[in-house]
Design a protein around this motif. Structure first.
Motif, PDB file in Angstrom:
ATOM      1  N   LEU A 138       1.171  -1.192  -0.068  1.00 38.30           N
ATOM      2  CA  LEU A 138      -0.146   0.156   0.257  1.00 38.30           C
ATOM      3  C   LEU A 138       1.218   1.251  -0.236  1.00 38.30           C
ATOM      4  O   LEU A 138       1.157   1.587   1.565  1.00 38.30           O
ATOM      5  CB  LEU A 138      -0.847   0.063   1.347  1.00 38.30           C
ATOM      6  CG  LEU A 138      -2.331   0.949   1.071  1.00 38.30           C
ATOM      7  CD1 LEU A 138      -2.804   0.936   0.144  1.00 38.30           C
ATOM      8  CD2 LEU A 138      -2.623   0.988   2.262  1.00 38.30           C
ATOM      9  N   LYS A 139       0.975   2.088  -1.348  1.00 40.83           N
ATOM     10  CA  LYS A 139       2.282   2.821  -1.546  1.00 40.83           C
ATOM     11  C   LYS A 139       1.021   4.057  -0.699  1.00 40.83           C
ATOM     12  O   LYS A 139      -0.249   4.196  -1.259  1.00 40.83           O
ATOM     13  CB  LYS A 139       2.465   2.879  -2.395  1.00 40.83           C
ATOM     14  CG  LYS A 139       3.378   2.379  -3.266  1.00 40.83           C
ATOM     15  CD  LYS A 139       3.996   1.846  -4.256  1.00 40.83           C
ATOM     16  CE  LYS A 139       5.119   1.149  -4.277  1.00 40.83           C
ATOM     17  NZ  LYS A 139       5.742   0.689  -5.703  1.00 40.83           N
ATOM     18  N   PRO A 140       1.694   5.368  -0.540  1.00 42.23           N
ATOM     19  CA  PRO A 140       3.338   5.916  -0.633  1.00 42.23           C
ATOM     20  C   PRO A 140       3.936   5.006   0.947  1.00 42.23           C
ATOM     21  O   PRO A 140       4.817   5.225   1.679  1.00 42.23           O
ATOM     22  CB  PRO A 140       3.324   6.886  -0.313  1.00 42.23           C
ATOM     23  CG  PRO A 140       1.765   7.606   0.315  1.00 42.23           C
ATOM     24  CD  PRO A 140       1.078   6.726  -0.286  1.00 42.23           C
ATOM     25  N   SER A 141       2.841   4.563   2.406  1.00 42.43           N
ATOM     26  CA  SER A 141       3.277   4.300   3.018  1.00 42.43           C
ATOM     27  C   SER A 141       3.837   2.343   2.732  1.00 42.43           C
ATOM     28  O   SER A 141       4.619   2.290   1.662  1.00 42.43           O
ATOM     29  CB  SER A 141       2.090   2.966   3.895  1.00 42.43           C
ATOM     30  OG  SER A 141       1.687   2.321   3.222  1.00 42.43           O
ATOM     31  N   SER A 142       4.962   2.287   3.962  1.00 39.44           N
ATOM     32  CA  SER A 142       5.512   0.751   4.239  1.00 39.44           C
ATOM     33  C   SER A 142       4.525  -0.470   4.246  1.00 39.44           C
ATOM     34  O   SER A 142       6.056  -1.417   4.170  1.00 39.44           O
ATOM     35  CB  SER A 142       6.602   0.934   5.143  1.00 39.44           C
ATOM     36  OG  SER A 142       7.780   2.206   4.771  1.00 39.44           O
ATOM     37  N   PHE A 143       3.794  -0.429   3.800  1.00 39.38           N
ATOM     38  CA  PHE A 143       3.182  -1.975   4.839  1.00 39.38           C
ATOM     39  C   PHE A 143       3.370  -3.306   3.446  1.00 39.38           C
ATOM     40  O   PHE A 143       2.498  -2.281   2.406  1.00 39.38           O
ATOM     41  CB  PHE A 143       1.480  -1.182   4.174  1.00 39.38           C
ATOM     42  CG  PHE A 143       1.015  -2.255   5.238  1.00 39.38           C
ATOM     43  CD1 PHE A 143       0.840  -3.307   6.182  1.00 39.38           C
ATOM     44  CD2 PHE A 143      -0.647  -2.593   3.285  1.00 39.38           C
ATOM     45  CE1 PHE A 143       0.101  -4.686   6.214  1.00 39.38           C
ATOM     46  CE2 PHE A 143      -1.698  -3.738   4.541  1.00 39.38           C
ATOM     47  CZ  PHE A 143      -1.379  -4.487   5.229  1.00 39.38           C
ATOM     48  N   ASN A 144       3.689  -4.336   3.736  1.00 38.10           N
ATOM     49  CA  ASN A 144       4.678  -4.014   2.786  1.00 38.10           C
ATOM     50  C   ASN A 144       4.302  -6.367   3.095  1.00 38.10           C
ATOM     51  O   ASN A 144       2.957  -6.273   4.214  1.00 38.10           O
ATOM     52  CB  ASN A 144       6.099  -4.977   3.355  1.00 38.10           C
ATOM     53  CG  ASN A 144       6.326  -4.804   4.573  1.00 38.10           C
ATOM     54  OD1 ASN A 144       6.798  -6.158   5.164  1.00 38.10           O
ATOM     55  ND2 ASN A 144       7.119  -4.241   5.208  1.00 38.10           N
ATOM     56  N   ILE A 145       4.369  -6.968   2.526  1.00 42.35           N
ATOM     57  CA  ILE A 145       3.768  -7.998   2.857  1.00 42.35           C
ATOM     58  C   ILE A 145       4.361  -9.305   3.612  1.00 42.35           C
ATOM     59  O   ILE A 145       4.237 -10.562   3.353  1.00 42.35           O
ATOM     60  CB  ILE A 145       4.218  -9.352   1.461  1.00 42.35           C
ATOM     61  CG1 ILE A 145       6.145  -9.926   1.355  1.00 42.35           C
ATOM     62  CG2 ILE A 145       3.772  -9.045   0.128  1.00 42.35           C
ATOM     63  CD1 ILE A 145       6.501 -10.557   0.307  1.00 42.35           C
ATOM     64  N   SER A 146       5.547  -8.313   4.947  1.00 41.06           N
ATOM     65  CA  SER A 146       5.230  -9.468   5.783  1.00 41.06           C
ATOM     66  C   SER A 146       4.192  -9.529   6.820  1.00 41.06           C
ATOM     67  O   SER A 146       3.763 -10.253   7.520  1.00 41.06           O
ATOM     68  CB  SER A 146       6.445  -8.375   7.027  1.00 41.06           C
ATOM     69  OG  SER A 146       5.806  -7.294   7.159  1.00 41.06           O
ATOM     70  N   VAL A 147       3.114  -8.644   6.632  1.00 37.75           N
ATOM     71  CA  VAL A 147       1.349  -9.070   7.124  1.00 37.75           C
ATOM     72  C   VAL A 147       1.544 -10.568   6.907  1.00 37.75           C
ATOM     73  O   VAL A 147       0.698 -11.176   8.171  1.00 37.75           O
ATOM     74  CB  VAL A 147       0.843  -8.261   6.810  1.00 37.75           C
ATOM     75  CG1 VAL A 147      -0.351  -8.356   5.393  1.00 37.75           C
ATOM     76  CG2 VAL A 147      -0.524  -8.259   8.059  1.00 37.75           C
ATOM     77  N   ILE A 148       2.102 -10.884   6.196  1.00 39.78           N
ATOM     78  CA  ILE A 148       0.799 -12.392   5.651  1.00 39.78           C
ATOM     79  C   ILE A 148       1.700 -13.403   6.549  1.00 39.78           C
ATOM     80  O   ILE A 148       1.253 -14.171   7.075  1.00 39.78           O
ATOM     81  CB  ILE A 148       0.953 -13.284   4.444  1.00 39.78           C
ATOM     82  CG1 ILE A 148      -0.011 -12.560   4.121  1.00 39.78           C
ATOM     83  CG2 ILE A 148       0.909 -14.716   3.844  1.00 39.78           C
ATOM     84  CD1 ILE A 148       0.722 -11.645   2.138  1.00 39.78           C
ATOM     85  N   PRO A 149       2.878 -13.652   6.709  1.00 40.45           N
ATOM     86  CA  PRO A 149       3.507 -14.565   8.126  1.00 40.45           C
ATOM     87  C   PRO A 149       3.233 -14.086   8.938  1.00 40.45           C
ATOM     88  O   PRO A 149       3.412 -14.848  10.586  1.00 40.45           O
ATOM     89  CB  PRO A 149       5.272 -14.693   7.612  1.00 40.45           C
ATOM     90  CG  PRO A 149       5.331 -13.097   6.451  1.00 40.45           C
ATOM     91  CD  PRO A 149       4.207 -12.860   5.824  1.00 40.45           C
ATOM     92  N   ALA A 150       2.956 -12.835   9.552  1.00 37.32           N
ATOM     93  CA  ALA A 150       3.126 -12.093  10.372  1.00 37.32           C
ATOM     94  C   ALA A 150       1.823 -12.833  11.442  1.00 37.32           C
ATOM     95  O   ALA A 150       1.735 -13.379  12.420  1.00 37.32           O
ATOM     96  CB  ALA A 150       3.090 -10.961  11.095  1.00 37.32           C
ATOM     97  N   ILE A 151       0.680 -12.489  10.664  1.00 33.92           N
ATOM     98  CA  ILE A 151      -0.560 -13.235  11.106  1.00 33.92           C
ATOM     99  C   ILE A 151      -0.857 -14.640  10.998  1.00 33.92           C
ATOM    100  O   ILE A 151      -1.045 -15.268  11.689  1.00 33.92           O
ATOM    101  CB  ILE A 151      -1.855 -12.964  10.186  1.00 33.92           C
ATOM    102  CG1 ILE A 151      -1.666 -12.127   9.988  1.00 33.92           C
ATOM    103  CG2 ILE A 151      -3.178 -13.603  10.132  1.00 33.92           C
ATOM    104  CD1 ILE A 151      -2.974 -11.200   8.650  1.00 33.92           C
ATOM    105  N   GLY A 152       0.427 -15.895   9.669  1.00 37.25           N
ATOM    106  CA  GLY A 152       0.293 -17.433   9.887  1.00 37.25           C
ATOM    107  C   GLY A 152       0.946 -17.320  11.037  1.00 37.25           C
ATOM    108  O   GLY A 152       0.636 -18.207  12.260  1.00 37.25           O
TER     109      GLY A 152
END
Length: 296
Positions: A138-152
């Motif tokens: 979600l640009k321009p923020s730094s929200f990245n794909i690490s959310v998926i393994p974090a929830i996992g």
């Protein structure tokens, strides 16, 4: 609603999930890991240094290696507190906090000295290669794909705690150490493994922050991260599944309180005050429950 602040809130919530899982695991054993800030800083620093050294390797090799190294080293730092508790009867709460307080200025010195970037004016390590930066969602923020393994990760540890023999033993150990002793549980194994994983997850949080948010280890990037993750774990009553919504709550509270302070030109850190109030309020039922459990 500004997409930058929404993405930023989601991004820090992801980091709280990772570190909060480590805090929750420690809470389940009846201990308080208060060294999260130093463990996150250590993991982030180590990850940044390793990624800068392995800049010629593909990300699929360098990133997992740096994450694993951050996990192990931060885990060993926390393991030292568990060792002192077992053999010197030192309070785990105080030793984790003291170890964190000792490692932070040490890393500050390394970043300001031999590991400082030669091309930037920041008090920080060199920026990691573009190949090692986690893809942004979600640009321009730094929200990245690490959310998926974090929830996992939250789901995985929920399963471990409530659906495995080791997890049940760990929870019972946290409720009554005496019962665990007479039930024949390997209390050293539970103490050491939970402390190591707790510290390791904090270190992993620092490594993910470097690869997905900051791209360099600068002085103080960890600030507030460990305490917010600890607060999220307390709100979730150390339940990894409930840690997902509690991390989102803490993420949005801290992000938007900072935004409000910035836009209204407050001369004090409103975010820290809100964090302190939340931690103060939620600490009472947790302490009361812990005191009752120790009396049994």
């Amino acid at each position: 609603m500004n997409l930058y602040y929404v993405g930023s809130a989601l991004n820090v919530s992801t980091l709280y999930m990772i570190a909060g899982t480590g805090a929750a695991l420690s809470l389940k054993t009846g201990e308080y890991n208060l060294g999260g800030e130093g463990q996150i800083y250590l993991g982030g620093f180590l990850s940044a240094v390793i990624l800068n050294q392995l800049c010629n390797l593909p990300g699929i090799i360098a990133l997992p290696f740096s994450f694993l190294a951050a996990f192990i080293v931060s885990g060993l730092l926390t393991l030292l507190s568990a060792f002192l508790k077992q053999y010197k009867n030192a309070d785990f709460l105080f030793t984790t906090y003291i170890a964190s307080a000792a490692v932070i200025p040490f890393i500050d010195g390394l970043i300001s000295g031999p590991f400082r970037s030669k091309t930037e004016n920041l008090l920080a390590t060199s920026f990691i290669s573009q190949n090692f930066r986690l893809p942004v969602l979600l640009k321009p923020s730094s929200f990245n794909i690490s959310v998926i393994p974090a929830i996992g990760l939250c789901i995985f540890f929920f399963y471990i705690l409530y659906h495995t023999a080791f997890g049940r033993k760990l929870c019972i150990f946290g409720i009554s150490n005496t019962f665990a002793k007479y039930a024949g549980y390997n209390r050293k194994k539970i103490t050491y493994s939970s402390a190591f994983i707790s510290g390791g997850l904090h270190g992993l949080c620092g490594a993910v922050a470097i690869a997905g948010t900051y791209y360099t280890c600068h002085l103080g990037f960890y600030s507030g991260m460990g305490w917010n993750a600890f607060s999220a774990a307390l709100i979730a009553t150390a339940n990894p599944i409930l840690l997902i919504p509690s991390s989102l709550f803490m993420g949005f509270v801290t992000t938007y309180s900072t935004k409000y302070s910035l836009y209204h030109n407050f001369g004090f850190d409103m975010s820290s005050i809100i964090q302190a109030v939340i931690l103060f309020i939620i600490s009472f039922p947790i302490l009361k429950k812990g005191d009752t459990a120790n009396d049994i």
